[in-house]
Enzyme design. Structure first.
Site, short mmCIF file in Angstrom:
data_model
loop_
_atom_site.label_atom_id
_atom_site.label_comp_id
_atom_site.label_asym_id
_atom_site.label_seq_id
_atom_site.Cartn_x
_atom_site.Cartn_y
_atom_site.Cartn_z
N LYS A 196 0.85 -1.21 0.00
CA LYS A 196 0.00 0.00 0.00
C LYS A 196 0.87 1.25 0.00
O LYS A 196 2.03 1.23 0.45
CB LYS A 196 -0.93 0.02 1.21
CG LYS A 196 -0.28 0.04 2.59
CD LYS A 196 0.04 1.39 3.18
CE LYS A 196 0.59 1.30 4.60
NZ LYS A 196 1.25 2.49 5.10
N PRO B 138 9.52 -3.59 0.04
CA PRO B 138 10.66 -3.24 0.90
C PRO B 138 10.25 -3.17 2.37
O PRO B 138 9.12 -2.79 2.69
CB PRO B 138 11.10 -1.86 0.37
CG PRO B 138 10.00 -1.37 -0.48
CD PRO B 138 9.20 -2.55 -0.94
N ALA C 37 9.33 0.45 5.11
CA ALA C 37 9.17 1.46 4.06
C ALA C 37 7.92 2.31 4.26
O ALA C 37 7.74 3.31 3.57
CB ALA C 37 9.10 0.77 2.70
N GLY C 38 7.00 1.87 5.14
CA GLY C 38 5.69 2.53 5.21
C GLY C 38 4.77 2.00 4.13
O GLY C 38 3.78 2.63 3.78
N GLY D 183 4.45 -3.95 4.46
CA GLY D 183 4.85 -5.30 4.07
C GLY D 183 4.46 -6.40 5.05
O GLY D 183 3.88 -7.42 4.66
N GLY D 184 4.75 -6.19 6.31
CA GLY D 184 4.43 -7.21 7.33
C GLY D 184 2.93 -7.39 7.45
O GLY D 184 2.42 -8.52 7.54
N ASP E 240 -3.03 -1.74 10.41
CA ASP E 240 -3.07 -1.72 8.94
C ASP E 240 -3.52 -3.04 8.33
O ASP E 240 -3.82 -3.09 7.14
CB ASP E 240 -1.65 -1.44 8.38
CG ASP E 240 -1.29 0.02 8.44
OD1 ASP E 240 -2.17 0.84 8.76
OD2 ASP E 240 -0.12 0.34 8.16
#
Ligand code: ATP
Length: 295
Positions: A17, A101, A104-105, A108-109, A143
């Site tokens: 995102k 990445p 990165a904001g 990913g996780g 998130d």
């Protein structure tokens, strides 16, 4: 989220995102910040393989050796939470090809965790409702529910209150991340010290998305309230924002709490040239073209 099955094995592709806008509205008594953000799925994907095993336990491997492979990995934690919630007595083997990445904001996780919840629900035929899956997702992180939804969405509260929005216009994006990440708590601390100077940007974008809009209009409405504090903390962010603008981006903005930034380009050829120039200027750093997607 795209997926395919072969017997007890499932492959999933989960998109990253970007925060097209990010307003920090207030700091709550518990220390969390109330935000408003337009979140957007973009075409940079992690690939996950889930395999069911008869013997209980969750194992994980990933293409990045420095990521934790125990319960500190959000994908493992998602599997444990799912199995506990549904009472299923099976084991799960997770393998992740990381393309999003880290730090990165770009969530990913959280994306991996959502893919595991979504995948196990299908592999095990547990058929949890959307609401039940979203509630489980929220126990893993603010998130995570967004990645079950995907597309373009308004996120409010600490990010967990989601409203689907009409899809953002087609445009070419360039996403770049400086070598180093930025610590979210440190950034919020700096942000709190500086005070909130920004009028919220999210309502204007939400309003604009309800009508057909151009890439240039979208670019004019993207912003991140934490960007100035982040540039103070990590000047490399400011450098990359400037390079995107100099390379012809209609706008350049940081995503989430950084450290990745994205430029919106009207023409894909200009965006490709920007990628070439930035890869040359920052060898080893993540620099990629991306597009807006519905998944
Ligand atoms: P956000 O946008 O939600 O702030 P981020 O993109 O900044 O997230 P992530 O890439 O999700 O951050 O990773 C942040 C931390 O989470 C890293 O320190 C990493 O070790 C840990 N982590 C745990 N599980 C994962 C995973 N499956 N993928 C990436 N990082 C993970």
């Amino acid at each position: 989220m795209k997926y395919s099955f072969t017997g007890d094995t499932m492959q999933l592709r989960v998109p990253a995102k970007l925060n097209l806008t990010l307003d920090v509205l207030s700091r709550r008594e518990d220390g969390y910040h109330e935000i408003a953000s337009v979140m957007q799925s973009v075409s940079i994907f992690d690939q996950l393989t889930l395999r069911l095993r008869p013997e209980p336990g969750v194992t994980l491997s990933s293409s990045l050796p420095f990521l934790p492979i125990d319960q500190r990995n959000l994908a493992s934690r998602a599997a444990l939470v799912f199995l506990q919630h549904t009472g299923q007595k099976v084991g799960v083997e997770i393998s992740i090809k990381k393309r999003i990445p880290v730090g990165a904001g770009m969530g990913g996780g959280s994306a991996d965790a959502a893919a595991v919840l979504f995948g196990l629900d299908r592999l095990l035929h547990t058929r949890l409702s959307e609401k039940e899956l979203a509630t489980l997702a929220l126990t893993l992180g603010a998130d995570v529910p967004f990645f079950l939804l995907g597309g373009t969405a308004l996120a409010e509260g600490v990010g967990e209150r989601l409203t689907p929005l009409p899809l953002a216009p087609r445009c070419t994006l360039v996403v770049a991340k400086p070598r180093y990440g930025i610590s979210t708590p440190v950034l919020y601390q700096r942000f709190d010290q500086r005070g909130i100077h920004y009028p919220p940007a999210t309502p204007a974008l939400v309003q604009a998305l309800r009508r057909p809009m151009t890439a240039a209009q979208l670019a004019g409405l993207c912003s991140n309230a934490m960007q100035e504090a982040a540039v103070e903390e990590l000047p490399a962010i400011g450098q990359m924002l400037q390079e995107l603008t100099e390379a012809g981006a209609l706008s350049a903005t940081m995503t989430g709490s950084g450290s990745a930034v994205f430029g919106i380009f009207a023409r894909s050829s200009t965006a490709r040239d920007a990628v070439t120039a930035m890869r040359k200027a920052h060898p080893g750093c993540f620099v990629s073209l991306a597009g807006i997607i519905r998944e």
